[in-house]
Design a protein around this motif. Sequence first.
Motif, PDB file in Angstrom:
ATOM      1  N   SER A   1       0.132  15.232  11.370  1.00  0.00           N
ATOM      2  CA  SER A   1      -1.089  15.741  12.006  1.00  0.00           C
ATOM      3  C   SER A   1      -0.836  17.015  12.813  1.00  0.00           C
ATOM      4  O   SER A   1      -1.760  17.808  13.037  1.00  0.00           O
ATOM      5  CB  SER A   1      -1.708  14.672  12.912  1.00  0.00           C
TER       6      SER A   1
ATOM      7  N   ALA B   1      -3.771  19.057  11.016  1.00  0.00           N
ATOM      8  CA  ALA B   1      -5.016  18.940  11.791  1.00  0.00           C
ATOM      9  C   ALA B   1      -4.966  19.925  12.967  1.00  0.00           C
ATOM     10  O   ALA B   1      -3.946  20.570  13.219  1.00  0.00           O
ATOM     11  CB  ALA B   1      -5.184  17.509  12.301  1.00  0.00           C
TER      12      ALA B   1
ATOM     13  N   PRO C   1      -1.694  16.589  18.845  1.00  0.00           N
ATOM     14  CA  PRO C   1      -2.753  16.535  17.821  1.00  0.00           C
ATOM     15  C   PRO C   1      -4.125  16.307  18.453  1.00  0.00           C
ATOM     16  O   PRO C   1      -4.247  15.667  19.502  1.00  0.00           O
ATOM     17  CB  PRO C   1      -2.338  15.344  16.954  1.00  0.00           C
TER      18      PRO C   1
END
Length: 364
Positions: free
Chosen positions: A112, A116, A59
């Motif tokens: 994530s 993300a 991430p």
Amino acid sequence: MKFCSHCIVDGELQPIIEGLGQVESFCPTCGKRKALIYDTDVHSELTEYFEQLLEIYTPESMLPADFPDEEKNLLVTELTDRWHIFNNKLNSTDVYRIIRALCAEKYTSMPSLFDARIGIAELNDKEYLKDHSLLRSNSWDDFVKFVKNHNRFHSNHIELTILNRYCSFIRKVYKKGSIFFRGRISSEDGFPVEEMGAPPSDKVTAGRANSAGISCLYLANDLDTTIHEIRAGIFDYVSVGRFELTQDIVVVDLKAIDHISPFIDGCDFVEHAINKEHLKRINLEIGRALRRSDSVLDYIPTQYIADFIKSILHEGEPEYAGIEYNSTINLTGQNLAIFYPDLFVCTDVEVYHIKELEYEKERL
């Protein structure tokens, strides 16, 4: 969630879905009728593949501060643009829903990765790149400059063991009797079949897959590509030979080199990721059409690649009979460069008169 074998274009994953044999009237994701369906509520065969691939990603919040911003992407973008796993007709929401359903436990533990931006840490690791990059300096331009201006036959800028491994992933078999074509600009009387093959060594000029003096038979898969490749002009006569393969052969399919499945046996995810752009560049350079103003020196980098492929042996015999690559002059066409011209025999010649040309222009 349900999706089908049409939603997945990866060559290693598609057969798994097809092997399950669950046919439904249509796919709720892409709409394909009579689709072979994978249901994440029932099946788990694909989960391990994707979970292993996700392991190479970090991430954004956990990446080093100096990690290049351009190498950070959403997982959906990585799966579609870098790995070409999903049909490009699916939208990003479809891909997101599929990967989240396939890796539900992973999503719960690390959302994530899915929501993300992420990156592959090794892309910014100079020591890793040094040991695992196909191009040791990580630059195609450095390789080109070296073989054109410093040492034509031996280069430390390319890691040939890695190139050899990727060639083994894109082997393509052609069976005896396969038909291809070669063209020559001629008079309206045309050339006889015995004059349609590769020129003798003392008349061979440099090409994208051969140096001057080394015979190579350049063929195309259809008539239109043949005529485009020889750049026939208006009112030219073109002799087109029909060439038949005399035995089974294996070629390296360079047009597939940047679409190798990450799940193919023996492929390292991270090494593959860092070499994707290099592999794509090789495919582009092999097919690139030279302009009249270009120098034959511009063929040297692709000649180097082709000569290496030609040198690969298996049990003392040549492993590959040639290379296949996209035509950049006729975008739907394919070309073969055959290292051993005697593998094909010309069985027939037809003469064509070029009546009309179409030009596509772009203002600079």
